[in-house]
Design a protein around this motif. Structure first.
Motif: not given
Length: 406
Positions: A110-120, A177-183
């Protein structure tokens, strides 16, 4: 590209896409891409993965890596490499995110987080705030108000004007984000050839998806330059720390039924009755299985071996302990100690303790001195005292990799 399986996806969990396909040229290439460089005795990406894999609200995790970095990623991630789905990223951050989202599509969260690997240094509180702000048609962006005075430069390298910082924020990740809208927004941008978005909130803005700002964290810095790597390493190396040692408990009980032996801690003991159960009813190993599973939050024995499943009828309980130990090791754990107390009036356990200890040593792959098997009666009290069954209590201690800050 491998899709996330149906088993991994869960409606009540939040998926994560971690972007790790960049080359990190600004951080210097002497030690490889910045996400694989060492800080505090471990790779940057290993620390980033740990922040999400240990969070109770996080479900499937997809990592977008460079096509050349498969072996590098597995070495850096260690046991956690088997807990995520690695996909080949694109030539830009935007394309890597899109490919990571596509890997989730067949069993969409339903939801997804998107994160940069370089933010540890992302922490659980920031993840919680971001997740809480995601709506059905609304994204969430952790950000910090701009504190420095801003200047706009002229073509001649002079100050052209002072820019008001009122209402200005520095964006961070994870962005949610809600998954489908951001995809859909990423797919639309891809098909239109728009490849100049610097983060996912910018794509959401372009696609008319509202994005709510939530408080970011000053600790959640992005490691960009070589000096950032050095400062992060110094920060972690100088912080007071203690080992990540976890203890789990287990309890089991089985009633007697007609038979000629009982199986306790993997050893068959002659007796005028046997224990009733779907498997071999080994209360000691059942309790130990639960204790091991508890050290890594993996549920209980019924989760992995439901008694309703006919394949476990009469099964040797060492199978259950071996499975639990494998799960512990897959998470990087090292079994330090196993302690089992058998509670029964009969049969006598003492003559079989050495065989039980040797059996557990082989199953757990630990030395004999790390195993304790004890027995006690119930002083003729209760169902055990009436010799209606046998109970067992087990405790397991496991050391997991890396240190935890005080």
């Amino acid at each position: 590209m491998r899709d996330v399986s149906e088993k991994q996806a869960a409606d009540d969990k939040v998926a994560v896409v971690i972007v790790a396909a960049g080359r990190g040229a600004r951080a210097g290439q002497a030690n490889g891409p910045k996400q694989y460089q060492q800080i505090g005795g471990g790779a940057v990406i290993a620390r980033t993965l740990g922040a999400f894999l240990t969070h109770p609200k996080i479900g499937p995790v997809v990592v977008a890596i460079h096509a050349d970095d498969g072996a590098l990623f597995r070495r850096a991630a260690g046991a956690n490499a088997d807990r995520v789905v690695a996909v080949t990223g694109g030539t830009s951050r935007q394309e890597s995110v899109r490919l990571g989202l596509l890997a989730l599509r067949s069993n969409a969260p339903g939801r997804v987080l998107i994160h940069d690997a370089a933010r540890p240094f992302v922490d659980a509180e920031l993840i919680d705030r971001t997740i809480a702000a995601i709506g059905e048609r609304q994204g969430a962006l952790p950000a910090l108000p701009v504190a420095d005075t801003l200047k706009r430069e002229t073509a001649e390298g002079m100050i052209g004007e002072t820019v008001s910082r009122a209402g200005l924020y520095a964006a961070q990740t994870p962005q949610g984000f809600p998954f489908w809208p951001i995809l859909a927004a990423h797919e639309k941008a891809h098909h239109l050839g728009k490849a100049d978005f610097t983060d996912d909130a910018a794509i959401a803005e372009w696609a008319h998806i509202p994005v709510k700002i939530v408080p970011g964290s000053p600790e959640n810095v992005k490691l960009t330059w070589a000096r950032d790597i050095a400062m992060a390493d110094q920060r972690l190396s100088s912080a007071p720390r203690f080992p990540d040692i976890r203890t789990g408990n287990g309890y089991d009980v089985h009633a007697f039924e007609p038979g000629d032996h009982v199986t306790l801690c993997g050893v068959a003991i002659p007796h005028d009755r046997k224990l009733s159960g779907h498997s071999d009813a080994d209360v000691g190993l059942h309790a130990l299985t639960d204790a091991l599973l508890a050290t890594c939050g993996a549920g209980d024995i019924g989760t992995h071996f439901p008694p309703s499943d006919p394949q476990w009828k009469g099964a040797a309980s060492r199978i259950f302990v071996e499975h639990a130990a494998k799960l512990v090791r897959a998470r990087g754990g090292r079994i330090a100690n196993a302690d089992i107390t058998l509670i029964c009036e009969a049969p006598r356990v003492g003559p079989h303790r050495e065989a039980m200890t040797e059996t557990l040593s082989a199953i757990l792959r630990i030395s004999l001195d790390r195993i304790s098997i004890k027995a006690t009666t119930n002083e003729k009290l209760g169902f055990v005292g009436r010799e209606e069954g046998i109970a067992a209590i087990a405790t397991a201690s496991v050391v997991f990799p890396g240190d935890v800050p005080e």
